[in-house]
Design an enzyme around this catalytic site. Structure first.
Site, mmCIF file in Angstrom:
data_model
loop_
_atom_site.group_PDB
_atom_site.id
_atom_site.type_symbol
_atom_site.label_atom_id
_atom_site.label_comp_id
_atom_site.label_asym_id
_atom_site.label_seq_id
_atom_site.Cartn_x
_atom_site.Cartn_y
_atom_site.Cartn_z
ATOM 1 N N LYS A 1 20.840 35.021 43.595
ATOM 2 C CA LYS A 1 22.237 34.691 43.901
ATOM 3 C C LYS A 1 22.289 33.808 45.145
ATOM 4 O O LYS A 1 21.488 33.990 46.074
ATOM 5 C CB LYS A 1 22.985 36.003 44.146
ATOM 6 C CG LYS A 1 24.472 35.864 44.379
ATOM 7 C CD LYS A 1 25.089 37.245 44.580
ATOM 8 C CE LYS A 1 26.596 37.204 44.698
ATOM 9 N NZ LYS A 1 27.179 38.565 44.840
ATOM 10 N N SER B 1 31.019 39.319 41.817
ATOM 11 C CA SER B 1 30.782 37.952 42.232
ATOM 12 C C SER B 1 29.426 37.399 41.781
ATOM 13 O O SER B 1 29.232 36.197 41.801
ATOM 14 C CB SER B 1 30.870 37.848 43.767
ATOM 15 O OG SER B 1 29.880 38.669 44.377
ATOM 16 N N SER C 1 29.738 43.938 42.600
ATOM 17 C CA SER C 1 29.335 42.598 42.138
ATOM 18 C C SER C 1 28.022 42.497 41.386
ATOM 19 O O SER C 1 27.722 41.444 40.837
ATOM 20 C CB SER C 1 29.296 41.639 43.316
ATOM 21 O OG SER C 1 30.610 41.288 43.641
HETATM 22 N N1 GLN Z 1 35.242 42.180 43.540
HETATM 23 C C1 GLN Z 1 34.947 42.789 44.797
HETATM 24 C C2 GLN Z 1 35.465 41.931 45.924
HETATM 25 O O1 GLN Z 1 35.985 40.918 45.643
HETATM 26 C C3 GLN Z 1 33.486 43.048 44.930
HETATM 27 C C4 GLN Z 1 32.683 41.917 45.430
HETATM 28 C C5 GLN Z 1 31.246 42.233 45.688
HETATM 29 O O2 GLN Z 1 30.735 43.300 45.317
HETATM 30 N N2 GLN Z 1 30.592 41.304 46.349
HETATM 31 O O3 GLN Z 1 35.359 42.249 47.069
#
Ligand code: GLN
Length: 480
Positions: A76, A151, A175
């Site tokens: 990532k 994400s 994410s």
């Molecule tokens: N969707 C969650 C957020 O926007 C989780 C994001 C993540 O785990 N990086 O914070």
């Protein structure tokens, strides 16, 4: 090239010489090139990967290869890899090159994995649909009009569409697990502090974890055992010894498993998701496990607590992107004040700006106690609540997400709707517990449904063994 549903089956062929690490790299490079419309990779390290693969092939021939020899991995775009770009899916880090390698990535390399490229994601990890990337959305390979989740959307799609063998994502509020669920692959969020965060671009430091996205549980176990463990560079990382998870995947007999009652009763959860959860519960009962419904009276506080604390942390962590030290600097700036203001306004996307403003508000002198301090206290109560449940049950089961992958654009205009997509994933991050998402079913249109298993902190060994006994209802799926 044949499709390998586990690293073990690939290793057999590597040993017999029916394939090579270089052949695997070339296969993936070719597939990445033929799937650029999915937008999963931001950068592909073709030359590096081929050089590294030849080195690994020589080691394989000499019998000196490491545990991950032949595994081609994508990372990532939040993980540093020395002398390679890293941008966190953001324009504000335009042109930035990593000065060092993240501990987690270094350990993969030391075990003879090959890093094939960096993968698209929501800006600094903020999002649930991969629509908040400065480099455009990623598309779900099952249905390209749908989101892959976020994400770590690029990382999940890369495994789903067989663009690399496995991916490394990050999970701050879901994410790794949520995109894994939307893409029909396995996503593991380890216990907080299990894997060093050195070299991970920070989103919310007390929540951030690094975890694998794979085609099967065994591969997740193997990657975790390589990445995890003490590290001098991260003072928060746990000193607890790391078991050889991949060698301990035999199930520990009959278990007591709690399932989140509301996730089966709630109107907000898709029927198809509930059906897969019900099937999983029935199957476990039929195998002799004890299943008990459990309630989380604090569940209504998960999202507010998560979004107060993570926005506070992100407003502090992202203050380093000031237009002076790294990446993008506004050409319009005329003095120091406008340099900061314009560089950050132009360099950061709207979701990042919104969360920085929210975080600055909850940390401001007049509101600090009302929001930040209170949310810290609620986080403690949520942690105690789950710990109480774990005195009674071995694991907790519930859906990874309330719905299957939704259409691109559906939630981007309604932040509350998008935040609700995280309802089932943030608990593990608030409490630091490990959790895995498994592809255990499909809806009527064939879209994957993920089921999540949660274990007590540092219970990865039991969690992975149990997860392995659950997988296999659906085969890992490959798209053309
Ligand atoms: N969707 C969650 C957020 O926007 C989780 C994001 C993540 O785990 N990086 O914070």
């Amino acid at each position: 090239m044949k499709y390998y549903s586990s690293f073990r089956s690939l290793q057999q062929d590597l040993r017999q010489g029916t394939t090579s690490c270089l052949a695997m790299v070339d296969y993936y490079l070719n597939r990445i090139e033929n799937h650029t419309h999915l937008n999963a990779f931001l950068d592909v390290y073709a030359d590096d990967a081929r050089t590294q693969a030849s080195r690994v092939d020589a080691k394989l021939a000499a019998g000196t290869a490491g545990k991950l020899a032949g595994m081609v991995i994508g990372i990532k775009d939040l993980l540093c890899y020395a002398d390679h770009g890293v941008q966190g899916g953001s324009k504000i880090l335009n042109g930035f090159v990593s000065q060092f390698t993240a501990t987690a990535v270094q350990r993969l390399l030391d075990a003879d994995a090959v890093i094939i490229g960096r993968q698209n994601c929501d800006e600094f990890g903020m999002g649930s649909s991969n629509e908040n990337s400065a480099f455009g959305p990623v598309r779900n390979a099952f249905d390209e009009s749908r989101v892959p989740g976020g994400s770590s959307g690029g990382s999940a799609v890369a495994v789903q569409a067989d663009l690399c063998f496995a991916s490394i994502g990050t999970d701050t509020g879901g994410s790794v697990r949520q995109p894994a669920a939307f893409c029909g692959v396995v996503g593991l969020k380890p216990t907080y502090s299990r894997v060093s965060r050195w070299g991970l671009l920070a989103y919310a430091s007390s929540f951030d974890t690094i975890g694998p996205i794979t085609r099967c549980v065994e591969d997740a176990a193997l990657i975790l055992e390589v990445m995890a463990g003490a590290d001098e560079q991260d003072s928060t990382v746990s000193q607890t010894p790391v078991p050889a998870y991949s060698e301990k995947l035999t199930s520990g007999g009959l278990r007591k498993i709690g399932y989140f009652r509301e996730s089966i009763d709630s109107e907000g959860v898709d029927e198809s998701v509930k059906a897969v959860l019900r099937q999983t519960i029935e199957r476990l009962q039929a195998e002799g496990h004890t299943l008990v419904p459990i309630d989380f009276p604090l569940a209504h506080y998960y999202l507010p607590t998560y979004y107060i604390l993570t926005t506070a942390e992100v407003s502090s962590n992202l203050s380093r992107y000031d237009g002076v030290r790294y990446g993008y600097r506004s050409p319009q700036a005329v003095d120091l004040d406008s340099l900061y203001r314009l560089s950050r306004t132009e360099g950061l996307g709207s979701e990042a700006r919104k969360r920085i403003l929210l975080g600055t508000f909850v940390l401001s002198a007049n509101y600090y106690d009302a929001y930040y301090t209170k949310a810290q206290r609620v986080r403690r109560l949520i942690k105690e609540e789950i710990e109480r449940h774990f005195q009674e049950v071995d694991f907790i089961l519930y859906p990874t997400t309330p719905s299957v992958a939704f259409p691109l654009g559906e939630k981007s205009s309604d932040p509350l709707k998008e935040f609700l997509a995280d309802i089932f994933t943030v608990q593990a991050n608030l409490t630091g517990t490990p959790a895995i998402s498994l592809p255990l079913g499909k809806d009527r249109q064939g879209l994957p449904v993920g089921i999540q298993v949660i274990a007590p902190a540092f219970g990865e060994e039991q969690l992975l063994a149990f997860a392995k006994s659950l997988e296999g209802i659906t085969e890992p799926q490959l798209t053309m």
